[in-house]
Motif scaffolding. Structure first.
Motif, PDB file in Angstrom:
ATOM      1  N   GLN A  95       0.833  -1.207   0.000  1.00  0.00           N
ATOM      2  CA  GLN A  95       0.000   0.000   0.000  1.00  0.00           C
ATOM      3  C   GLN A  95       0.871   1.262   0.000  1.00  0.00           C
ATOM      4  O   GLN A  95       0.505   2.274  -0.584  1.00  0.00           O
ATOM      5  CB  GLN A  95      -0.862  -0.018   1.263  1.00  0.00           C
ATOM      6  CG  GLN A  95      -1.933   1.025   1.235  1.00  0.00           C
ATOM      7  CD  GLN A  95      -3.104   0.643   2.120  1.00  0.00           C
ATOM      8  OE1 GLN A  95      -2.974  -0.226   2.974  1.00  0.00           O
ATOM      9  NE2 GLN A  95      -4.234   1.287   1.910  1.00  0.00           N
ATOM     10  N   PRO A 140       0.893   2.989  -6.373  1.00  0.00           N
ATOM     11  CA  PRO A 140      -0.200   3.972  -6.376  1.00  0.00           C
ATOM     12  C   PRO A 140      -1.531   3.320  -5.953  1.00  0.00           C
ATOM     13  O   PRO A 140      -1.747   2.132  -6.212  1.00  0.00           O
ATOM     14  CB  PRO A 140      -0.266   4.409  -7.850  1.00  0.00           C
ATOM     15  CG  PRO A 140       1.017   3.976  -8.469  1.00  0.00           C
ATOM     16  CD  PRO A 140       1.515   2.810  -7.684  1.00  0.00           C
ATOM     17  N   PRO A 141      -2.427   4.131  -5.328  1.00  0.00           N
ATOM     18  CA  PRO A 141      -3.678   3.578  -4.784  1.00  0.00           C
ATOM     19  C   PRO A 141      -4.523   2.843  -5.823  1.00  0.00           C
ATOM     20  O   PRO A 141      -5.120   1.807  -5.518  1.00  0.00           O
ATOM     21  CB  PRO A 141      -4.429   4.804  -4.261  1.00  0.00           C
ATOM     22  CG  PRO A 141      -3.396   5.871  -4.127  1.00  0.00           C
ATOM     23  CD  PRO A 141      -2.273   5.552  -5.035  1.00  0.00           C
ATOM     24  N   ASP A 142      -4.565   3.351  -7.089  1.00  0.00           N
ATOM     25  CA  ASP A 142      -5.414   2.671  -8.076  1.00  0.00           C
ATOM     26  C   ASP A 142      -4.902   1.263  -8.372  1.00  0.00           C
ATOM     27  O   ASP A 142      -5.688   0.334  -8.584  1.00  0.00           O
ATOM     28  CB  ASP A 142      -5.540   3.506  -9.371  1.00  0.00           C
ATOM     29  CG  ASP A 142      -4.199   3.908  -9.926  1.00  0.00           C
ATOM     30  OD1 ASP A 142      -3.246   4.024  -9.134  1.00  0.00           O
ATOM     31  OD2 ASP A 142      -4.081   4.067 -11.153  1.00  0.00           O
ATOM     32  N   HIS A 176      -3.103  -0.495  -6.150  1.00  0.00           N
ATOM     33  CA  HIS A 176      -3.237  -1.269  -4.914  1.00  0.00           C
ATOM     34  C   HIS A 176      -4.657  -1.817  -4.744  1.00  0.00           C
ATOM     35  O   HIS A 176      -4.847  -2.950  -4.295  1.00  0.00           O
ATOM     36  CB  HIS A 176      -2.830  -0.427  -3.698  1.00  0.00           C
ATOM     37  CG  HIS A 176      -2.717  -1.262  -2.462  1.00  0.00           C
ATOM     38  ND1 HIS A 176      -3.715  -1.349  -1.529  1.00  0.00           N
ATOM     39  CD2 HIS A 176      -1.732  -2.111  -2.050  1.00  0.00           C
ATOM     40  CE1 HIS A 176      -3.348  -2.181  -0.586  1.00  0.00           C
ATOM     41  NE2 HIS A 176      -2.158  -2.658  -0.871  1.00  0.00           N
ATOM     42  N   ARG A 177      -5.614  -1.010  -5.135  1.00  0.00           N
ATOM     43  CA  ARG A 177      -7.014  -1.452  -5.016  1.00  0.00           C
ATOM     44  C   ARG A 177      -7.272  -2.725  -5.818  1.00  0.00           C
ATOM     45  O   ARG A 177      -8.108  -3.539  -5.485  1.00  0.00           O
ATOM     46  CB  ARG A 177      -7.959  -0.341  -5.506  1.00  0.00           C
ATOM     47  CG  ARG A 177      -8.414   0.575  -4.369  1.00  0.00           C
ATOM     48  CD  ARG A 177      -9.594   1.446  -4.806  1.00  0.00           C
ATOM     49  NE  ARG A 177      -9.253   2.318  -5.924  1.00  0.00           N
ATOM     50  CZ  ARG A 177      -8.633   3.494  -5.795  1.00  0.00           C
ATOM     51  NH1 ARG A 177      -8.302   3.935  -4.602  1.00  0.00           N
ATOM     52  NH2 ARG A 177      -8.353   4.230  -6.859  1.00  0.00           N
TER      53      ARG A 177
END
Ligand SMILES: Nc1ncnc2c1ncn2[C@@H]1O[C@H](COP(=O)(O)OP(=O)(O)OP(=O)(O)O)[C@@H](O)[C@H]1O
Ligand SMILES: [Mg+2]
Length: 390
Positions: free
Chosen positions: A328, A332-334, A336-337
């Motif tokens: 995480q 990048p968050p996108d 990781h999701r």
């Protein structure tokens, strides 16, 4: 001659790891034999009936293989053929392989094609040596060599993904695209199960609650302790130690070789595997991140959606959650999701299983180096092996 209970179409599948040698036949679900990759030679001076050294008798030389070799290591010379994915002792590799095939698998290996699985990034000269050994000494008729990470991915039914393969002496992060490992995006760290076992041993010797049991701190006992009780902390060791131990008495109990049951605390159970996360640029999450970053942006989504954990060390509970948590902070968050960590129940033998499946396909023969190819290409052996090895 050894009796051979296989038909003509079988391929002998060998996964030669530094910790264990897995051997068996293509099309089967699991290796038939798993042997610690070790041998020891012990010279024993016979004793008389009263247990005194018999100076008149000839000394006996005994050779042990596998776990027996590890257990008898202190009495003689321990030979470890492979260390950290690299060839360390050529002669003992030959002896251990011969023992595994001839005495344990009981196969006439001269008769059957061989698939030899080795580590990602195995140096070409090592592959050349292995090919030479199998053709010249073992007199095999044909040989294919393949990268363990590609086969581990294949065992899960995938041809694209990021394979994090965690063995005994090495761990690799290997992006695979359409069945091909990407060498420039493959990262390795020289940590694996043996380092966790060493850490278990060190902590075991230092823990006041266990000092009375020091005589049991042999590597093979510590390996067994690790395999039955170690766990990866979900976030960090510090946080884990600050919280209540979640394990029941049974989950914390370990039986020593003399039958004594000891209770093992969190410091040892969660502390030893931390070595996988402690190496800065050479930690499990970091090499995974480096592998991702070395690939095209377009391909990264495929990789994070297919993050496959493989190899014996990936059996430690809690790994998947910890990797997700640490990644995480690194991707990048996108991305990781979308991350999906794949944990196959047979991942301890994933490379061998993938090899067994691959060698059963009709296309497998295209990957074989025949004895004739080998003889013809001898003057430039690297050329033949490098062209066909995968
Ligand atoms: N249940 C388990 N929990 C923790 N570790 C385990 C478990 N089962 C096996 N291991 C560890 O996995 C390691 C062996 O894994 P593997 O067979 O994939 O390595 P290898 O192929 O022999 O080595 P390498 O690929 O590094 O040359 C050993 O250190 C072993 O103790
Ligand atoms: Mg391995």
């Amino acid at each position: 001659m050894v009796e051979c209970a296989v038909d003509e179409l079988d391929v002998i599948v060998i996964d030669a790891g530094g910790g264990s040698l897995k051997v068996g036949f293509s099309g089967e679900d699991l290796p038939r034999t798993v042997l610690s990759t070790a041998m020891s030679v012990v010279t024993e001076i016979p004793e008389d009936d009263e247990g005194n050294v018999d100076t008149t008798a000839q000394p006996k030389t005994l050779t042990y293989f596998g776990d027996e070799a590890l257990q008898n290591a202190s009495k003689g010379t321990l030979k470890l053929p492979l260390k950290r994915g690299l060839l360390h002792d050529k002669d003992s590799l030959e002896d251990v392989l011969e023992h595994a095939l001839r005495s344990l698998l009981k196969v006439d290996y001269e008769e059957l094609p061989i698939l030899l699985i080795d580590s990602p990034l195995t140096p070409q000269h090592q592959r050349d040596f292995l090919a030479e050994m199998l053709f010249e000494k073992f007199k095999v008729r044909s040989l294919a060599m393949m990268n363990s990470a590609v086969l581990s991915l294949f065992s899960t039914g995938r041809t694209r993904g990021m394979v994090v393969e965690m063995g005994h002496g090495v761990t690799h992060a290997v992006p695979v695209f359409e069945g091909f490992a990407i060498p420039h995006a493959t990262f390795r760290m020289d940590y694996g199960g043996q380092d966790i076992t060493d850490a278990v041993q060190k902590i075991f010797k230092e823990l006041p609650s266990l000092t009375a049991y020091q005589q049991h701190a042999h590597p093979w006992v510590m390996r067994s302790l690790k395999e039955s009780l170690c766990h990866v902390a979900p976030h960090s060791l510090k946080e884990q130690l600050a919280s209540e131990d979640p394990a029941s008495d049974e989950e914390r109990s370990f039986e020593l070789p003399d039958g004594t049951i000891v209770q093992v605390d969190q410091q040892l159970r969660y502390g030893a595997p931390e070595i996988l996360f402690a190496g800065g640029d050479r930690s499990l999450p970091k090499i995974t991140q480096m592998g991702l970053n070395a690939c095209d942006l377009d391909f990264r989504l495929d990789l994070v959606r297919n993050l496959v954990l493989a190899g014996g060390t990936s059996m430690i509970p809690g790994l998947s959650e910890r990797i997700r948590n640490e990644m995480q902070m690194l991707v990048p968050p996108d991305l990781h999701r979308q991350m999906e960590v794949i944990l196959d129940s047979q991942r301890k033998y994933s490379a061998w299983i993938g090899g067994s499946m691959f060698a059963s396909l009709s296309t497998f023969e295209h990957f074989l180096i025949t004895k004739q190819d080998y003889e013809e290409g001898k003057s430039s052996l690297s050329g033949v092996v490098a062209r066909k090895a995968w």
